[in-house]
Write an enzyme that holds these catalytic residues in place. Structure first.
Site, PDB file in Angstrom:
ATOM      1  N   HIS A   1     -31.898  -6.334 -19.986  1.00 43.78           N
ATOM      2  CA  HIS A   1     -33.198  -5.816 -19.536  1.00 43.78           C
ATOM      3  C   HIS A   1     -32.987  -5.087 -18.208  1.00 43.78           C
ATOM      4  O   HIS A   1     -32.841  -5.715 -17.160  1.00 43.78           O
ATOM      5  CB  HIS A   1     -34.186  -6.968 -19.366  1.00 43.78           C
ATOM      6  CG  HIS A   1     -35.624  -6.523 -19.315  1.00 43.78           C
ATOM      7  ND1 HIS A   1     -36.005  -5.229 -19.066  1.00 43.78           N
ATOM      8  CD2 HIS A   1     -36.775  -7.216 -19.494  1.00 43.78           C
ATOM      9  CE1 HIS A   1     -37.340  -5.143 -19.088  1.00 43.78           C
ATOM     10  NE2 HIS A   1     -37.825  -6.342 -19.350  1.00 43.78           N
TER      11      HIS A   1
ATOM     12  N   HIS B   1     -38.619  -1.962 -16.316  1.00 43.98           N
ATOM     13  CA  HIS B   1     -39.878  -2.613 -15.893  1.00 43.98           C
ATOM     14  C   HIS B   1     -39.856  -3.212 -14.494  1.00 43.98           C
ATOM     15  O   HIS B   1     -40.634  -4.124 -14.202  1.00 43.98           O
ATOM     16  CB  HIS B   1     -40.285  -3.687 -16.917  1.00 43.98           C
ATOM     17  CG  HIS B   1     -40.494  -3.134 -18.302  1.00 43.98           C
ATOM     18  ND1 HIS B   1     -40.601  -3.912 -19.422  1.00 43.98           N
ATOM     19  CD2 HIS B   1     -40.614  -1.850 -18.742  1.00 43.98           C
ATOM     20  CE1 HIS B   1     -40.771  -3.153 -20.501  1.00 43.98           C
ATOM     21  NE2 HIS B   1     -40.775  -1.887 -20.113  1.00 43.98           N
TER      22      HIS B   1
ATOM     23  N   TYR C   1     -37.713  -5.121 -12.914  1.00 41.76           N
ATOM     24  CA  TYR C   1     -37.024  -6.386 -12.652  1.00 41.76           C
ATOM     25  C   TYR C   1     -35.696  -6.100 -11.926  1.00 41.76           C
ATOM     26  O   TYR C   1     -35.441  -4.956 -11.540  1.00 41.76           O
ATOM     27  CB  TYR C   1     -36.855  -7.174 -13.959  1.00 41.76           C
ATOM     28  CG  TYR C   1     -38.219  -7.507 -14.564  1.00 41.76           C
ATOM     29  CD1 TYR C   1     -39.104  -8.337 -13.872  1.00 41.76           C
ATOM     30  CD2 TYR C   1     -38.640  -6.944 -15.759  1.00 41.76           C
ATOM     31  CE1 TYR C   1     -40.375  -8.613 -14.374  1.00 41.76           C
ATOM     32  CE2 TYR C   1     -39.912  -7.217 -16.273  1.00 41.76           C
ATOM     33  CZ  TYR C   1     -40.772  -8.051 -15.579  1.00 41.76           C
ATOM     34  OH  TYR C   1     -42.028  -8.312 -16.059  1.00 41.76           O
TER      35      TYR C   1
HETATM   36  C1  FMN Z   1     -47.141 -10.569 -23.941  1.00 37.38           C
HETATM   37  C2  FMN Z   1     -46.089  -9.519 -23.784  1.00 37.38           C
HETATM   38  C3  FMN Z   1     -44.803  -9.895 -23.385  1.00 37.38           C
HETATM   39  C4  FMN Z   1     -43.808  -8.940 -23.198  1.00 37.38           C
HETATM   40  N1  FMN Z   1     -42.565  -9.331 -22.833  1.00 37.38           N
HETATM   41  C5  FMN Z   1     -41.581  -8.413 -22.705  1.00 37.38           C
HETATM   42  C6  FMN Z   1     -40.263  -8.803 -22.389  1.00 37.38           C
HETATM   43  O1  FMN Z   1     -39.968  -9.982 -22.216  1.00 37.38           O
HETATM   44  N2  FMN Z   1     -39.315  -7.850 -22.293  1.00 37.38           N
HETATM   45  C7  FMN Z   1     -39.601  -6.522 -22.479  1.00 37.38           C
HETATM   46  O2  FMN Z   1     -38.701  -5.692 -22.384  1.00 37.38           O
HETATM   47  N3  FMN Z   1     -40.839  -6.127 -22.776  1.00 37.38           N
HETATM   48  C8  FMN Z   1     -41.827  -7.032 -22.900  1.00 37.38           C
HETATM   49  N4  FMN Z   1     -43.095  -6.629 -23.215  1.00 37.38           N
HETATM   50  C9  FMN Z   1     -43.342  -5.189 -23.427  1.00 37.38           C
HETATM   51  C10 FMN Z   1     -43.192  -4.881 -24.886  1.00 37.38           C
HETATM   52  O3  FMN Z   1     -41.841  -5.093 -25.305  1.00 37.38           O
HETATM   53  C11 FMN Z   1     -43.558  -3.436 -25.213  1.00 37.38           C
HETATM   54  O4  FMN Z   1     -42.702  -2.545 -24.527  1.00 37.38           O
HETATM   55  C12 FMN Z   1     -44.989  -3.093 -24.834  1.00 37.38           C
HETATM   56  O5  FMN Z   1     -45.889  -4.141 -25.216  1.00 37.38           O
HETATM   57  C13 FMN Z   1     -45.432  -1.793 -25.503  1.00 37.38           C
HETATM   58  O6  FMN Z   1     -45.228  -1.864 -26.900  1.00 37.38           O
HETATM   59  P1  FMN Z   1     -46.426  -2.231 -27.920  1.00 37.38           P
HETATM   60  O7  FMN Z   1     -47.437  -1.096 -27.781  1.00 37.38           O
HETATM   61  O8  FMN Z   1     -45.769  -2.240 -29.269  1.00 37.38           O
HETATM   62  O9  FMN Z   1     -47.011  -3.532 -27.530  1.00 37.38           O
HETATM   63  C14 FMN Z   1     -44.099  -7.563 -23.409  1.00 37.38           C
HETATM   64  C15 FMN Z   1     -45.384  -7.195 -23.827  1.00 37.38           C
HETATM   65  C16 FMN Z   1     -46.372  -8.143 -24.008  1.00 37.38           C
HETATM   66  C17 FMN Z   1     -47.743  -7.691 -24.463  1.00 37.38           C
END
Ligand code: FMN
Length: 315
Positions: A120, A123, A125
């Site tokens: 990762h 974002h 981090y």
């Molecule tokens: C509850 C939640 C937890 C997430 N946890 C992670 C994570 O641990 N690592 C990560 O790279 N992205 C995480 N994301 C981001 C998602 O991987 C994704 O990039 C984002 O939700 C946009 O895609 P979507 O429109 O399909 O939801 C998280 C998103 C949500 C809603």
């Protein structure tokens, strides 16, 4: 994100991979997936950096804990927001420590049987905080030019690659746009970031964006991050995953068929419906998906209903 140390957690609710008990617990999950499905399972590992020591997402996203905060560290001593603690600027000894934590997690993930591992590096981090100029103001060999900002992330990635079985793939998730114009990572620079990880042995780049600074002004929309994946894939010839507001089977298929990504990730649709992929496949006529054996009766009914609906549309 599965965290490489207790301090590397975002919240006290985050999963980890830094204790033998974690390895055993993950092994049980991975074995179950492999025994019951044809799915592959990837472990994304990371360290929270300056966005750590915060509350569960649904109790206040990025808000510091009400009590029991731990010290956070980052590329530079810049707080995520006025509400968050100022992180310690990482020393070389901190970098050595974090690199070995990533390696230990990789070794545990390999023994637990994961099919793929993802770093990762997005974002905002810890790893991302080095890559982005919005969070990296270092004056040493780890700040300034892109080459310098990539030095520690690539060092961590190379150490992970050396520890991960050669025949299993590795991914890296990046933020391909800081959404602050020329003051941050741009989609153009993201091509260079992807190229650097690819040269270091990444098999696929998971192209996300943003969440690196509260100053970001993202432009949301359907499939809004896919252009960044498209650019990396087609300018640099690197395999990519597209993610972000992709929520219909047609979105996924058109991204793949147009050559804009090699894999498509859906997050929130799967929170609303863990069987989203099976349901979407059934609706568009896929009759090859593997369903768990105890669910076959549900599959047959769904397929019949989907056929009937398709027939009604044709009439
Ligand atoms: C509850 C939640 C937890 C997430 N946890 C992670 C994570 O641990 N690592 C990560 O790279 N992205 C995480 N994301 C981001 C998602 O991987 C994704 O990039 C984002 O939700 C946009 O895609 P979507 O429109 O399909 O939801 C998280 C998103 C949500 C809603």
């Amino acid at each position: 994100m599965t965290c490489v140390s207790p301090e590397g957690r975002i919240t006290p609710g985050c999963p980890g991979l830094y204790d033998p008990a974690h390895e055993a617990a993950w092994r049980r999950i991975v074995d179950f997936v492999h025994a019951e499905t044809r799915a592959k399972i990837c472990c994304q590992i990371g360290h929270s950096g300056r966005k750590g020591s915060t509350r569960l997402g649904w109790e206040g996203m990025d808000a510091p804990l009400e009590e029991g905060n731990w010290e956070v560290m980052s590329a530079s001593a810049i707080a995520w927001s006025e509400a968050n603690a100022v992180p310690r600027e990482m020393s070389r000894a901190d970098m050595d420590q974090v690199r070995s934590e990533f390696v230990a997690s990789v070794e545990m993930a390999a023994r637990a049987g994961f099919d793929m591992i993802e770093l990762h590096a997005a974002h905002g981090y810890l790893i991302s905080s080095f890559i982005s100029p919005v969070s990296n103001l270092r004056q040493d060999a780890y700040g300034g030019s892109l080459e310098n900002r990539m030095r520690f992330p690539l060092e961590v990635f190379a150490a992970m690659r050396a520890a991960w079985p050669e025949d299993r793939p590795m991914a890296v998730r990046i933020s391909a746009n800081d959404w602050v114009g020329e003051d941050g990572v741009t989609p153009e620079e993201a091509v260079e970031i992807a190229r650097a990880f690819s040269m270091a042995g990444a098999d696929i780049i998971d192209v996300s964006a943003g969440q690196t600074t509260p100053e970001a002004r993202p432009v949301y929309g359907r499939m809004f991050q896919t252009p960044f994946s498209d650019r990396i894939r087609n300018e640099a010839g690197i395999a990519t995953m597209a993610v972000g507001n992709i929520y219909e089977a047609d979105h996924a298929n058109s991204i793949l068929m147009a050559g804009r990504a090699d894999l498509v990730c859906l997050a929130r649709p799967h929170l609303a419906d863990p069987y989203w992929t099976l349901h979407a496949g059934a609706a568009i006529g896929d009759r090859h998906a593997a369903w768990p054996l105890p669910y076959l009766a549900g599959r047959d009914q769904l397929w019949r209903l989907a056929d009937r609906e398709a027939e009604a549309v044709r009439v």
